[in-house]
Every structure is written in C-alpha cells, then in structure tokens.
Design a protein around this motif. Structure first.
Motif, short mmCIF file in Angstrom:
data_model
loop_
_atom_site.label_atom_id
_atom_site.label_comp_id
_atom_site.label_asym_id
_atom_site.label_seq_id
_atom_site.Cartn_x
_atom_site.Cartn_y
_atom_site.Cartn_z
N ARG A 181 0.81 -1.23 0.00
CA ARG A 181 0.00 0.00 0.00
C ARG A 181 0.84 1.27 0.00
O ARG A 181 0.28 2.37 -0.06
CB ARG A 181 -0.96 0.01 1.19
CG ARG A 181 -2.12 -0.96 1.04
CD ARG A 181 -3.20 -0.73 2.08
NE ARG A 181 -2.75 -0.86 3.44
CZ ARG A 181 -2.71 -1.98 4.16
NH1 ARG A 181 -3.08 -3.11 3.62
NH2 ARG A 181 -2.31 -1.98 5.40
N ILE A 182 2.16 1.13 0.07
CA ILE A 182 3.00 2.33 -0.01
C ILE A 182 2.78 2.92 -1.39
O ILE A 182 3.01 2.27 -2.41
CB ILE A 182 4.49 2.01 0.22
CG1 ILE A 182 4.71 1.53 1.65
CG2 ILE A 182 5.35 3.24 -0.08
CD1 ILE A 182 6.12 1.07 1.95
N ARG A 183 2.30 4.11 -1.39
CA ARG A 183 1.90 4.75 -2.64
C ARG A 183 3.12 5.12 -3.48
O ARG A 183 4.06 5.75 -3.01
CB ARG A 183 1.10 6.01 -2.31
CG ARG A 183 0.40 6.59 -3.49
CD ARG A 183 -0.55 7.71 -3.04
NE ARG A 183 -0.94 8.49 -4.17
CZ ARG A 183 -0.19 9.42 -4.74
NH1 ARG A 183 0.98 9.71 -4.25
NH2 ARG A 183 -0.61 10.08 -5.80
N ASP A 230 3.30 9.93 -7.91
CA ASP A 230 2.63 10.17 -9.19
C ASP A 230 3.62 10.13 -10.36
O ASP A 230 3.33 9.55 -11.40
CB ASP A 230 1.91 11.52 -9.19
CG ASP A 230 0.72 11.54 -8.23
OD1 ASP A 230 0.20 10.45 -7.92
OD2 ASP A 230 0.33 12.65 -7.80
N GLN A 276 4.32 6.43 -11.16
CA GLN A 276 3.23 5.46 -11.31
C GLN A 276 3.11 4.90 -12.71
O GLN A 276 2.87 3.71 -12.88
CB GLN A 276 1.90 6.08 -10.88
CG GLN A 276 1.68 5.97 -9.41
CD GLN A 276 0.30 6.42 -9.00
OE1 GLN A 276 -0.43 7.04 -9.77
NE2 GLN A 276 -0.07 6.10 -7.79
N TRP A 324 9.57 7.75 -2.13
CA TRP A 324 8.94 6.44 -2.19
C TRP A 324 9.54 5.49 -1.15
O TRP A 324 8.83 4.75 -0.48
CB TRP A 324 9.11 5.88 -3.60
CG TRP A 324 8.39 4.61 -3.89
CD1 TRP A 324 7.25 4.12 -3.30
CD2 TRP A 324 8.74 3.65 -4.88
NE1 TRP A 324 6.89 2.94 -3.87
CE2 TRP A 324 7.79 2.63 -4.85
CE3 TRP A 324 9.78 3.58 -5.80
CZ2 TRP A 324 7.84 1.52 -5.69
CZ3 TRP A 324 9.82 2.49 -6.65
CH2 TRP A 324 8.86 1.47 -6.60
#
Length: 165
Positions: free
Chosen positions: A40-42, A45, A48, A125
């Motif tokens: 779930r570590i985003r 953007d 991605q 990140w």
C-alpha cells in the motif's frame, strides 16, 4: 509440522519468552500485514506510469543508499547475473529513471545512477519504509540487528528452497 503454539517459557530477566511454535504463529499472523502495508505504499505520481516491479525497488534502493555503481556491483548485491541487471538498467534508462555514464578511470565501464530529476521521487517512495525500519532497528544492539537480518535472509532462503528455486 504443526503450527499450533506451545505456550510461553519464562525467563528470569525479560519476562515471557516466545517458544519456537509461538514465534512462528506470531510471524505467520504478522507477515501478511507487513506485506499488505508494503504493497500500500503509494508510488509517487511521477513514477506510477512507469510500471515498476519489486525487482526495480531493490535496484533503486542500492543506488539511493549506496550511490552510483557498476552493473557488476549491482548484480553482486542483488545476487543475480550481470545480464539481468543490464536488462533492468536498460529498461529503467529508457524510462528516464537511471542514467549510465562512462567511468572516468576506466572508459570501458559504465556507472549507473538515478537521474537527478527522479531522485526526489525515488527518495520519497523509499523514505517511509526506511523510517519504519530505523524505528524498529534503532533500539537493538548491532549484533541483534545482524541476527534479525540473518534470520530474515534464512527465512527467504528456506522459502526459495521449498519452491525449488
């Protein structure tokens, strides 16, 4: 092998101590939560759309923490063939995440590094995980940290053996 707990053994100094079966039970319950949180570590953007996989995360971690290095150095640390790393570096270079430059001391060698434009995103990140590990490992003595890392490595190796890797 049974996964049932066998209770706790008492020690004189530290209170209750986990038996092997109880520790296994605790870890079997904990590992899915840890993996779930890690998943779930985003991804920032900016990264991605680049379809990064876990193998990329390890490579980027080495470059972020240890600085630029050769493909052979990365391969040794990742414990994979240099051709595998070379393919990953080529892929990430085309995506603008990594750059390869000539080694000033040996023009035949290439030094791999994270591009300046992507470094902040990669750093952000990885920062959450690094911070959590720092919190967990800081209270431990160096030999305890070493034992913890070796235990995780032994677990991973045993899982790979069971898969026939």
């Amino acid at each position: 092998m049974s996964i049932e707990g066998r209770g706790r053994r008492k020690t004189d100094r530290d209170g209750p101590e986990l038996g092997v079966d109880e520790a296994i039970r605790a870890l079997l319950l904990l590992m899915p939560r840890m993996v779930g949180r890690a998943k779930r570590i985003r991804v920032p953007d900016e990264l991605q759309s680049l379809a990064l996989a876990p193998r990329h995360l390890s490579l980027l971690s080495y470059l972020l923490f240890d600085g630029p290095m050769t493909v052979n150095d990365l391969a040794a640390r990742l414990e994979v063939a240099p051709t595998t790393v070379s393919l990953m570096v080529g892929e990430l270079s085309r995506k603008g995440i990594l750059e390869r430059r000539e080694d000033a001391s040996d023009r035949r060698r290439r030094i791999v590094s994270i591009t300046d434009s992507k470094r902040p995103s990669v750093d952000n990140w990885l920062a959450r995980g690094a911070h959590a590990w720092r919190q967990a490992l800081n209270p431990l003595a160096p030999e305890q940290r070493q034992m913890f890392v070796q235990t995780l490595q032994a677990y991973e190796a045993a899982m790979a053996d069971d898969e026939g890797d």
